[in-house]
Write an enzyme that holds these catalytic residues in place. Structure first.
Site, mmCIF file in Angstrom:
data_model
loop_
_atom_site.group_PDB
_atom_site.id
_atom_site.type_symbol
_atom_site.label_atom_id
_atom_site.label_comp_id
_atom_site.label_asym_id
_atom_site.label_seq_id
_atom_site.Cartn_x
_atom_site.Cartn_y
_atom_site.Cartn_z
ATOM 1 N N ALA A 72 -2.339 -4.897 4.281
ATOM 2 C CA ALA A 72 -2.417 -3.667 3.495
ATOM 3 C C ALA A 72 -3.713 -3.666 2.707
ATOM 4 O O ALA A 72 -4.278 -4.723 2.408
ATOM 5 C CB ALA A 72 -1.217 -3.557 2.551
ATOM 6 N N ASP A 73 -4.177 -2.491 2.384
ATOM 7 C CA ASP A 73 -5.339 -2.359 1.514
ATOM 8 C C ASP A 73 -5.158 -1.111 0.660
ATOM 9 O O ASP A 73 -4.645 -0.095 1.140
ATOM 10 C CB ASP A 73 -6.635 -2.253 2.326
ATOM 11 C CG ASP A 73 -7.844 -2.483 1.438
ATOM 12 O OD1 ASP A 73 -8.181 -3.662 1.195
ATOM 13 O OD2 ASP A 73 -8.431 -1.504 0.947
ATOM 14 N N THR A 74 -5.551 -1.203 -0.590
ATOM 15 C CA THR A 74 -5.396 -0.096 -1.530
ATOM 16 C C THR A 74 -6.735 0.240 -2.161
ATOM 17 O O THR A 74 -7.467 -0.661 -2.582
ATOM 18 C CB THR A 74 -4.393 -0.461 -2.642
ATOM 19 O OG1 THR A 74 -3.134 -0.785 -2.045
ATOM 20 C CG2 THR A 74 -4.195 0.694 -3.623
#
Length: 196
Positions: A72-74
């Site tokens: 995941a990346d935010t």
């Protein structure tokens, strides 16, 4: 349930997986998080999540079988600019000064790789967060908490940062870095066995 390989060292993501009783092992991906200029800001998290999957898959011995890799990346997006993790306290101050009193988007991209069928799928979650106006003194007080370290946009929603959040349109888990609805959806799509 079969353990996932989590391509992240984020305590928040680990906490969410634990709360869902999903077993996992941590194998952080070490990638350059520079986003090519031809990728739109809203698509950057999915792009980076896919790169993390690739980086972790390359670490695994070719003769070792593995089932699932989750990444995941935010990022924070405000006025079409990406606000990632601040490199210094000064940059963290500048980020918060810009975001205070404004609404910004928190975009989290998910990628799940199924090693059994050599298939990767992705999802994106978008949440709007509105900050109350903040004085310079309030920003300095918040920076003293050290929550800005390793946090996109220089804040964490689940800590002292929540003192300044006036409104959230979307899900808190997405702002924490692992949107639960999209996570469940992507695991279900790939026939991950939850109920065993």
């Amino acid at each position: 349930m079969e353990p996932l390989i989590l391509a992240s060292s984020s305590p928040r993501r680990q906490q969410i997986l634990k709360s869902l009783n999903i077993p996992f092992v941590v194998m952080p991906a070490d990638i350059d998080e520079t986003v090519p200029s031809d990728i739109k800001p809203d698509n950057a998290p999915e792009y980076l999540a896919a790169r993390k999957i690739d980086a972790v898959a390359r670490k695994i011995s070719p003769d070792r079988e593995f089932g699932w890799i989750l990444a995941a990346d935010t990022v924070i997006i405000h006025k079409n600019r990406i606000y990632g993790k601040p490199k210094s306290r000064e940059e963290a101050f500048a980020f918060l000064k810009t975001l205070q009193g404004e609404t910004h988007k928190v975009v989290t991209g998910l990628a799940l790789f199924n090693g059994q069928i050599n298939y990767m799928s992705t999802r994106t979650s978008v949440t709007k967060v509105t900050f109350n106006p903040m004085t310079d003194e309030e920003i300095e007080w918040y920076l003293e908490t050290s929550e800005w370290h390793d946090a996109a946009g220089a804040y964490r929603i689940q800590g002292f940062g929540s003192c300044f959040i006036k409104k959230i349109e979307g899900t808190e888990s997405s702002v924490m870095g692992l949107p639960i609805f999209e996570l469940y959806d992507i695991l279900k799509e790939q026939n991950y066995k939850f109920m065993t």
